[in-house]
Every structure is written in structure tokens, then in C-alpha cells.
Scaffold this motif. Sequence first.
Motif, PDB file in Angstrom:
ATOM      1  N   TYR A 298      58.032 -22.126  81.315  1.00  0.00           N
ATOM      2  CA  TYR A 298      57.499 -22.096  82.690  1.00  0.00           C
ATOM      3  C   TYR A 298      56.652 -23.323  83.006  1.00  0.00           C
ATOM      4  O   TYR A 298      56.804 -23.927  84.074  1.00  0.00           O
ATOM      5  CB  TYR A 298      56.689 -20.816  82.926  1.00  0.00           C
ATOM      6  CG  TYR A 298      56.104 -20.794  84.314  1.00  0.00           C
ATOM      7  CD1 TYR A 298      56.920 -20.564  85.422  1.00  0.00           C
ATOM      8  CD2 TYR A 298      54.759 -21.075  84.517  1.00  0.00           C
ATOM      9  CE1 TYR A 298      56.401 -20.592  86.702  1.00  0.00           C
ATOM     10  CE2 TYR A 298      54.235 -21.105  85.799  1.00  0.00           C
ATOM     11  CZ  TYR A 298      55.058 -20.862  86.889  1.00  0.00           C
ATOM     12  OH  TYR A 298      54.548 -20.901  88.151  1.00  0.00           O
TER      13      TYR A 298
ATOM     14  N   VAL B 164      58.736 -26.555  83.631  1.00  0.00           N
ATOM     15  CA  VAL B 164      59.513 -26.508  84.873  1.00  0.00           C
ATOM     16  C   VAL B 164      58.579 -26.486  86.089  1.00  0.00           C
ATOM     17  O   VAL B 164      58.817 -27.188  87.083  1.00  0.00           O
ATOM     18  CB  VAL B 164      60.455 -25.278  84.853  1.00  0.00           C
ATOM     19  CG1 VAL B 164      61.142 -25.089  86.200  1.00  0.00           C
ATOM     20  CG2 VAL B 164      61.499 -25.443  83.744  1.00  0.00           C
TER      21      VAL B 164
ATOM     22  N   PRO C   9      64.323 -23.809  89.090  1.00  0.00           N
ATOM     23  CA  PRO C   9      64.983 -23.206  87.928  1.00  0.00           C
ATOM     24  C   PRO C   9      66.480 -23.513  87.863  1.00  0.00           C
ATOM     25  O   PRO C   9      67.144 -23.173  86.881  1.00  0.00           O
ATOM     26  CB  PRO C   9      64.747 -21.707  88.144  1.00  0.00           C
ATOM     27  CG  PRO C   9      64.704 -21.558  89.630  1.00  0.00           C
ATOM     28  CD  PRO C   9      64.089 -22.831  90.167  1.00  0.00           C
TER      29      PRO C   9
ATOM     30  N   THR D 171      67.766 -24.652  84.012  1.00  0.00           N
ATOM     31  CA  THR D 171      66.459 -24.777  83.373  1.00  0.00           C
ATOM     32  C   THR D 171      65.756 -23.426  83.340  1.00  0.00           C
ATOM     33  O   THR D 171      65.060 -23.109  82.383  1.00  0.00           O
ATOM     34  CB  THR D 171      65.579 -25.799  84.130  1.00  0.00           C
ATOM     35  OG1 THR D 171      65.832 -25.673  85.516  1.00  0.00           O
ATOM     36  CG2 THR D 171      65.859 -27.205  83.679  1.00  0.00           C
ATOM     37  N   GLY D 172      65.955 -22.623  84.400  1.00  0.00           N
ATOM     38  CA  GLY D 172      65.262 -21.345  84.476  1.00  0.00           C
ATOM     39  C   GLY D 172      63.755 -21.543  84.432  1.00  0.00           C
ATOM     40  O   GLY D 172      63.253 -22.652  84.660  1.00  0.00           O
ATOM     41  N   TYR D 173      63.064 -20.440  84.121  1.00  0.00           N
ATOM     42  CA  TYR D 173      61.617 -20.542  83.874  1.00  0.00           C
ATOM     43  C   TYR D 173      61.342 -20.201  82.418  1.00  0.00           C
ATOM     44  O   TYR D 173      60.354 -19.560  82.090  1.00  0.00           O
ATOM     45  CB  TYR D 173      60.845 -19.621  84.812  1.00  0.00           C
ATOM     46  CG  TYR D 173      60.934 -20.033  86.276  1.00  0.00           C
ATOM     47  CD1 TYR D 173      60.460 -21.276  86.692  1.00  0.00           C
ATOM     48  CD2 TYR D 173      61.485 -19.190  87.235  1.00  0.00           C
ATOM     49  CE1 TYR D 173      60.534 -21.666  88.023  1.00  0.00           C
ATOM     50  CE2 TYR D 173      61.565 -19.562  88.563  1.00  0.00           C
ATOM     51  CZ  TYR D 173      61.084 -20.808  88.951  1.00  0.00           C
ATOM     52  OH  TYR D 173      61.164 -21.197  90.264  1.00  0.00           O
TER      53      TYR D 173
END
Length: 209
Positions: free
Chosen positions: A156, A159, A166, A151-153
Amino acid sequence: MSAQNARITVVYYSSTGNVHRLAEAVVDGAADAGAEVRLRRVPELAPAEVVEADPAWRAHLDATAHVPEPSLDDLRWANGYAFGTPTRFGNVAAQLRQFLDTTSGPWQAGELADKPATGFTGSYEEHGGQESTLLSLYNTFFHWGAVVVPTGYVDYEVVHRAGGNPYGVSQVEERAAVDADYAKAVLTAARYQGGRLAAFAGTLAAARP
Ligand SMILES: Cc1cc2nc3c(=O)[nH]c(=O)nc-3n(C[C@H](O)[C@H](O)[C@H](O)COP(=O)(O)O)c2cc1C
């Protein structure tokens, strides 16, 4: 990126429904993005007396009896994968692990390589091992030669509102039980994760000869 021509297989295990809800949200997100999606639940392996001892476990097993079990052809068919598991002692549930351990045929034939794959989980505690569970799951993707899609940021807010993991969407069951906004945010993030996976799947599929 485009999810056109994305074919996503979502494989999960859930004993009491938390990861099942995440899996359905991942399916919805991928489908909304334009992917064809298969939802598959791995078989229960726990002894009957263990399942019977927990009414929620028994009830959820019965309620999801209609969800098809995964086959290796579901993996061959797909050009993107999402795998979901409850956190079990900081690790992937044995039920999902068992299915992963049947993939050596398609792995050796290169049928799992170069496809995007992502993971989602749920634990009871906030610090109950969600990240170690996902990292453990991702080890298998590395061996397949899959392209891990975290997913990462990247989005942002989505999440962050879901707890800020992330590595992949992860629900804290204890919090979801008392905080409806949080529970909703987790499902929103799972839908986002499904859409993000589908976009990678479609784009990579289009780039393949
Ligand atoms: C054998 C077992 C081990 C578990 N290990 C952990 C753990 O390490 N950390 C944690 O926070 N929760 C742990 N849990 C709780 C589950 O991860 C949590 O209840 C999860 O939301 C269950 O998802 P499900 O409803 O999809 O089965 C464990 C549960 C079981 C039955």
C-alpha cells in the motif's frame, strides 16, 4: 514467489521521456529481482513535421535511438511482459497499439498465453485518463490469455505514495515536474511493479511442465 528463471520483455512508447523513465525503472526492478530483461521501444509513427514541431519530442527520439525495437521473438522469448504508454486522449498511444496489432501470429499459436502481463502509463493531468488507458491496454492481455498483474494495493505505501493507482504505475507529469518526492516515489513504484511482475513470471514458469 521466486523470480528465478523469469524472462521479462518491457515494451514501451514515449515521445518526450516520461514513460521511458518508467520503463527503465520497471527494467531495474525486474533485474534486481533476478530476471533477465529486454527493453524495447516501439517505432515512431508520427509524421516528421509533427515530431520536428516539438523540440522535446525530437530530442528524446534521438536520445533513445539506441534502444532496440521489439520483435515478435522478444515476446516468444519472454515469460512475462510489461507494456508502457503515454496516455493519449485517455487511451494507448497508436505507436504501441500498432505493435500490439502485429501479435496475431503468436496469439493464435498460444505463445502469449498463461504469462503474466502488466502495464504502466503517464499522463499530464491527474484525471487525464490513466485508468482508462491501462484498462484499454489490458483488453489485449485478456485476449492473449495472459495473466494480468496489477499493482493493486499489495504494497500500500509504495502504491499510495506514487498516486495510488492499483491498475498499474501511472505518473502525472504536471506533478512530477514540481514535486521531486512524488517523481521519486513513482519510479520506486515502477521498480516495485517490475519486481512483482518478475516474481509472477518466475513462479508461473516453474509451475509449467
Ligand atoms: C496526442 C496527445 C494526447 C494526449 N492525451 C492526454 C490525455 O488524454 N490526458 C492527459 O492527461 N495527458 C495527455 N497527453 C499528455 C501526455 O500523456 C503526457 O505528456 C505524458 O507524460 C507524455 O509521456 P511521454 O513523455 O513518455 O511521451 C497527451 C499528449 C499527446 C501528444
